[in-house]
Design a protein around this motif. Structure first.
Motif, PDB file in Angstrom:
ATOM      1  N   LEU A 304       0.752  -1.120   0.044  1.00  0.00           N
ATOM      2  CA  LEU A 304      -0.005  -0.057  -0.031  1.00  0.00           C
ATOM      3  C   LEU A 304       0.941   1.347  -0.032  1.00  0.00           C
ATOM      4  O   LEU A 304       0.498   2.267  -0.525  1.00  0.00           O
ATOM      5  CB  LEU A 304      -0.832   0.053   0.945  1.00  0.00           C
ATOM      6  N   ASN A 305       1.901   1.403   0.497  1.00  0.00           N
ATOM      7  CA  ASN A 305       3.025   2.284   0.557  1.00  0.00           C
ATOM      8  C   ASN A 305       3.290   2.688  -0.941  1.00  0.00           C
ATOM      9  O   ASN A 305       3.625   3.973  -1.163  1.00  0.00           O
ATOM     10  CB  ASN A 305       4.347   2.017   1.465  1.00  0.00           C
ATOM     11  N   VAL A 308       0.104   4.849  -1.780  1.00  0.00           N
ATOM     12  CA  VAL A 308      -0.163   5.941  -1.115  1.00  0.00           C
ATOM     13  C   VAL A 308       1.029   6.803  -0.871  1.00  0.00           C
ATOM     14  O   VAL A 308       1.025   8.216  -1.034  1.00  0.00           O
ATOM     15  CB  VAL A 308      -0.850   5.554   0.407  1.00  0.00           C
ATOM     16  N   LEU A 314      -4.683   7.992  -2.602  1.00  0.00           N
ATOM     17  CA  LEU A 314      -5.470   7.718  -1.197  1.00  0.00           C
ATOM     18  C   LEU A 314      -6.391   6.387  -1.620  1.00  0.00           C
ATOM     19  O   LEU A 314      -7.462   6.590  -2.164  1.00  0.00           O
ATOM     20  CB  LEU A 314      -6.259   8.784  -0.861  1.00  0.00           C
ATOM     21  N   ASP A 315      -5.960   5.163  -1.284  1.00  0.00           N
ATOM     22  CA  ASP A 315      -6.720   4.031  -1.703  1.00  0.00           C
ATOM     23  C   ASP A 315      -7.326   3.705  -0.177  1.00  0.00           C
ATOM     24  O   ASP A 315      -6.763   3.065   0.952  1.00  0.00           O
ATOM     25  CB  ASP A 315      -5.917   2.850  -2.077  1.00  0.00           C
ATOM     26  N   LEU A 316      -8.829   3.598  -0.296  1.00  0.00           N
ATOM     27  CA  LEU A 316      -9.368   3.154   1.217  1.00  0.00           C
ATOM     28  C   LEU A 316     -10.226   1.793   0.972  1.00  0.00           C
ATOM     29  O   LEU A 316     -10.643   1.342   1.763  1.00  0.00           O
ATOM     30  CB  LEU A 316     -10.571   4.086   1.442  1.00  0.00           C
ATOM     31  N   TYR A 318      -7.928  -1.147  -0.294  1.00  0.00           N
ATOM     32  CA  TYR A 318      -6.706  -1.809  -0.576  1.00  0.00           C
ATOM     33  C   TYR A 318      -6.926  -3.236  -0.108  1.00  0.00           C
ATOM     34  O   TYR A 318      -6.415  -4.343  -0.638  1.00  0.00           O
ATOM     35  CB  TYR A 318      -5.506  -1.037   0.013  1.00  0.00           C
ATOM     36  N   ALA A 377     -10.492   8.368  -3.444  1.00  0.00           N
ATOM     37  CA  ALA A 377     -10.665   7.656  -1.997  1.00  0.00           C
ATOM     38  C   ALA A 377     -12.282   7.150  -2.056  1.00  0.00           C
ATOM     39  O   ALA A 377     -12.299   5.972  -1.560  1.00  0.00           O
ATOM     40  CB  ALA A 377     -10.557   8.496  -0.858  1.00  0.00           C
ATOM     41  N   SER A 527      -8.575  -2.186   5.898  1.00  0.00           N
ATOM     42  CA  SER A 527      -8.169  -1.114   5.037  1.00  0.00           C
ATOM     43  C   SER A 527      -7.749   0.264   6.017  1.00  0.00           C
ATOM     44  O   SER A 527      -6.884   0.895   5.775  1.00  0.00           O
ATOM     45  CB  SER A 527      -9.457  -0.602   3.982  1.00  0.00           C
ATOM     46  N   LEU A 531      -3.941   1.513   5.973  1.00  0.00           N
ATOM     47  CA  LEU A 531      -3.701   3.046   5.873  1.00  0.00           C
ATOM     48  C   LEU A 531      -3.002   3.758   6.721  1.00  0.00           C
ATOM     49  O   LEU A 531      -2.149   4.692   6.854  1.00  0.00           O
ATOM     50  CB  LEU A 531      -4.879   3.779   5.425  1.00  0.00           C
ATOM     51  N   VAL A 535       0.598   5.642   7.409  1.00  0.00           N
ATOM     52  CA  VAL A 535       0.838   6.997   7.848  1.00  0.00           C
ATOM     53  C   VAL A 535       1.462   7.090   8.998  1.00  0.00           C
ATOM     54  O   VAL A 535       2.241   8.033   9.187  1.00  0.00           O
ATOM     55  CB  VAL A 535      -0.820   7.676   7.818  1.00  0.00           C
ATOM     56  N   MET A 539       5.062   7.762   5.596  1.00  0.00           N
ATOM     57  CA  MET A 539       4.968   7.482   4.116  1.00  0.00           C
ATOM     58  C   MET A 539       6.119   7.595   3.161  1.00  0.00           C
ATOM     59  O   MET A 539       6.890   8.425   3.524  1.00  0.00           O
ATOM     60  CB  MET A 539       3.664   8.576   3.902  1.00  0.00           C
TER      61      MET A 539
END
Length: 610
Positions: A304-305, A308, A314-316, A318, A377, A527, A531, A535, A539
C-alpha cells in the motif's frame, strides 16, 4: 573561519548551570544533581520488594531480583542516570548525548516516572490500596518523582530568531528560515558544550554497532510479543514509547540512522537475519502465530505504501486486493469446499493469486484513476465494499456457486513445497519449529521479494515519476509525465503485492471469509488499519510501514482485555502520535522538513569567537 573558543564554551556552560527550568525552583546545577541522585535511588529500589503478596502479576516480592515491571523501571532508571552523567561530561558517557543531554533527561525522567507510578497505581487498584506497598514500592515512587522534578528544573530556552519580512520573495524567505535554523543549530550545541563530531570509525566497528542495534530491536520486539499478562504489556508500551523518545532526543537515533544508511544493504540483510531468529526464541507456536500475522500485515502495508506513500493515491479499499489473492489461491489449492476441485502447486497458486489481484487492480484503476483526492478515495472505498458483498452473494443462491458466501472457503490444506510439510513440526539445529514458524519463514521470503520490489521501483525512473505525481500532479503532467499510466502502474503493482501476501494468508488461516476483509474493524488487517500503518509508520519509506504495521497489529491483540474501551484507548494513542510525530515514526527527510519547517530549536544561540 569562525570557531567557538574555549572561553565562550565555558561561559555558555556556566550560564546554563545558573539558569532555571520549567518549574524554576532550582538552578540547573542542583537540578542535575537531583536527577542523578533520584535515578540512582530508583535503580537501587528496583532490587527491593514492592509488594508483600505474589498475587500481583509478576511476583514483585523478592529482594535482589527485579521481575516484571521492576525490570522496565530499572532499564529506564539506568538510562536516565547515564544521560545525567553525560550532562556532567563524565568520560565514556559523552557519546550518549550527541544532541545535548537536557531534553533527553527530561523525557527519560518522564518515562521512569510514568512506568513507576503506573505500577504503583496498578498494585494499589489490584490489591485494594497503597497499604499493600512494601517500602521498596514507596521508595521508588518518591525517587522517580524527585527525578522528574529535577528534570523539569533543567533550563529550557528557545533561540531568538529574526522575523520574516512579508515583502520578501519566496526564495528570500527560504534563505531566512535556513539561516535562522543554522543559527539555532549552532546555538543549541554551543550552549550545551556538545559541538563535536564522532571520530571516524573503522567499518568493522560500524558493522558491530549495527549488529548491536538489530539485536536490541529483536530483543525489544520479542519481549513485547511475549508479555504474559496485561499489566506488563501496558507498562511495556509506556517504557518503549517514552524510552525511544528519550533516545531520539539524545541524538542517538539520528546517528544510528546515518550508520544504517551508510551500510543500507548490510542493514537490510541483518534485519532479515534478526527476524529469522525470532522463531528460535519461542518455545511454542503461541507467539510465532502473532509473528506470521504481523509479517502478512506488514507486507500488505508495504504494498500500500507504493500506492499511498510514493504515488500519493488515497486508496481506502486496498484490503480487497488481499482478499482477491486469498480467494484465488484458496479456490485452486485443493480445498474440499472449492467448487473447482483443482489442486495446484504453491508456485502456481502464488501466480494465480498475484495475477488475479493484478487484473482486478487494472480493471478498477483504469476507469477511476483519472479522479483525484477525495473522489478517488470514495471510489476505492466503494470497490472494497463491492468485493465483500460480491463474495457473500456468490453462494449458489443469490448468485453463482463460487465462494460459498458467508461460509467462505474452508479446510484449505497446508502447503507442501518439495516435500516440506508446513503443517508439521520440524527440527532445525536442535530447535523444534512448529506450523506457524514454518509459515513465518515463508512469509519472510515473500517480504524480502516485496522489499526488493519497493526499493528497485522507488529508485527507478517510474519511482521518481510517482513522487512527482504525489508532490504536484499538474506540474508533473506539464513536464511530460503520463500521469494516468504512471498511476495505473502503481495501482497494479500494489495490488499484485497484496495478492501475493493473500496466497499465504489463505493457507495460514485455513479459511477465507468475507468478514476478514472489512474497511474497518477491531482487529487488522483491514483497510483503515493498513492506511494507518503507512501514515503512522512514515509514508514513502521502506521501514516505516513495517514498524507501523507491527505495532498496529500487536497492540490491538494485546489490548483485547480492555473490551469496549480498546478502540477508545487505541484512538487516543493514535491522536497523540499524530500530534507529536505527524511525519510518522520513521519519516523521510522531505516529510520531516515539511511538518517541522516552522519549529524552533530549544536552545539559546551563543556568539562564536573568531
Amino acid at each position: 573561519m569562525t570557531t567557538i573558543s574555549e572561553n565562550t564554551q565555558a561561559a555558555a556552560v556556566s550560564q546554563r548551570d545558573e539558569a532555571t527550568g520549567l518549574i524554576g525552583f532550582l538552578p540547573a546545577k542542583a537540578a542535575r544533581a537531583l536527577v542523578l541522585g533520584g535515578s540512582g535511588l530508583t535503580v537501587a529500589a528496583c532490587f527491593l520488594a514492592w509488594t508483600w503478596t505474589p498475587t500481583f502479576p509478576g511476583d514483585l516480592t523478592y529482594y535482589g531480583s527485579p521481575a516484571g515491571l521492576q525490570t522496565q523501571v530499572l532499564v529506564l532508571g539506568v538510562l536516565t542516570a547515564l544521560f545525567a552523567l553525560s550532562s556532567y561530561g563524565v568520560k565514556g558517557t559523552r557519546w550518549l548525548t550527541p544532541a545535548g543531554a537536557d531534553a533527553a533527561i527530561k523525557v527519560a525522567a518522564l518515562a521512569t516516572f510514568g512506568t513507576t507510578w503506573y505500577t504503583v497505581a496498578a498494585i494499589s487498584i489490584s490489591l485494594g490500596g497503597p497499604i499493600n506497598l512494601e517500602p521498596g514500592g514507596a521508595i521508588v515512587a518518591l525517587s522517580s518523582l524527585l527525578t522528574l522534578l529535577g528534570a523539569l528544573a533543567l533550563p529550557f530556552e528557545r533561540p531568538a530568531v529574526h522575523p520574516v519580512d512579508p515583502e520578501d520573495t519566496g526564495w528570500d524567505q527560504f534563505k531566512h528560515r535556513a539561516g535562522n535554523g543554522w543559527t539555532a543549530f549552532k546555538g543549541a550545541f554551543a550552549a550545551t558544550g556538545t559541538v563535536r563530531k564522532l571520530p571516524p570509525m573503522h567499518s568493522t566497528v560500524e558493522i558491530l554497532i549495527i549488529t548491536g542495534i538489530l539485536a536490541a530491536a529483536l530483543g525489544v520486539f520479542t519481549y513485547g510479543v511475549g508479555t504474559e499478562y496485561d499489566e506488563l504489556f501496558l507498562g511495556f508500551l509506556i517504557t518503549a514509547g517514552l524510552g525511544f523518545a528519550a533516545i531520539n532526543k539524545s541524538g542517538l537515533m539520528q546517528q544510528a540512522t546515518q550508520l544504517t544508511k551508510k551500510h543500507q544493504n548490510l542493514t537490510i540483510a541483518g534485519a532479515f537475519i534478526a527476524a529469522a531468529l525470532f522463531p528460535f526464541t519461542q518455545t511454542d507456536d503461541q507467539y510465532a502465530t502473532l509473528g506470521v500475522y504481523i509479517l502478512i500485515f506488514a507486507t500488505v502495508a508495504l504494498g500500500l505504501n507504493i500506492v499511498v506513500g510514493l504515488a500519493g493515491l488515497l486508496d481506502l479499499g486496498y484490503v480487497a486486493f488481499l482478499g482477491v489473492g486469498a480467494y484465488a489461491a484458496a479456490l485452486v489449492s485443493g480445498a474440499p469446499t472449492s467448487p473447482f476441485g483443482v489442486h495446484l502447486p504453491f508456485w502456481a497458486a502464488v501466480l494465480v493469486g498475484a495475477g488475479a489481484s493484478l487484473v482486478f487492480g487494472v480493471l478498477i484503476g483504469a476507469p477511476t484513476l483519472r479522479l483525484r483526492g477525495d473522489y478517488l478515495a470514495i471510489v476505492t472505498l466503494g470497490f472494497g465494499e463491492i468485493f465483500r458483498i460480491a463474495v457473500m452473494n456468490t453462494d449458489g443462491t443469490s448468485g453463482p456457486d463460487i465462494t460459498n458466501g458467508s461460509n467462505g472457503i474452508a479446510s484449505i490444506p497446508n502447503l507442501d513445497i518439495f516435500g516440506f510439510d508446513f503443517g508439521a513440526e520440524h527440527a532445525i539445529a536442535g530447535f523444534t519449529i512448529g506450523r506457524f514458524a514454518n509459515y513465518f519463514f515463508l512469509m519472510l521470503l515473500i517480504m524480502a521479494v516485496v522489499v526488493m520490489v519497493f526499493r528497485r521501483s522507488g529508485d527507478s525512473r517510474i519511482g521518481r515519476a510517482w513522487v512527482a505525481i504525489r508532490e504536484d500532479e499538474t506540474a508533473a503532467l506539464a513536464m511530460g509525465i503520463n500521469g494516468f499510466r504512471v498511476k495505473l502502474i502503481a495501482f497494479a503493482l500494489g495490488a499484485s503485492l497484496a495478492g501475493l501476501a493473500g496466497t499465504v494468508q489463505a493457507h495460514v488461516t485455513y479459511t477465507v471469509t468475507p468478514e476478514q476483509y472489512l474497511f474497518a474493524g477491531p482487529i487488522p488487517p483491514n483497510s483503515a488499519f493498513l492506511l494507518a500503518a503507512v501514515v503512522l509508520g512514515g509514508m514513502g519509506t521502506m521501514s516505516g510501514p513495517l514498524v507501523g504495521a507491527s505495532l498496529l497489529f500487536l497492540i490491538p491483540n494485546k489490548l483485547q482485555f480492555m473490551g469496549e474501551y480498546q478502540l477508545f484507548a487505541f484512538g487516543v494513542a493514535l491522536i497523540l502520535l499524530m500530534r507529536f510525530r505527524p511525519e510518522g515514526m520513521i519519516a523521510n527527510r522531505r516529510n520531516q522538513l515539511e511538518f517541522h519547517e516552522h519549529d524552533e530549536t530549544p536552545a539559546t544561540p551563543v556568539k562564536a569567537g573568531a
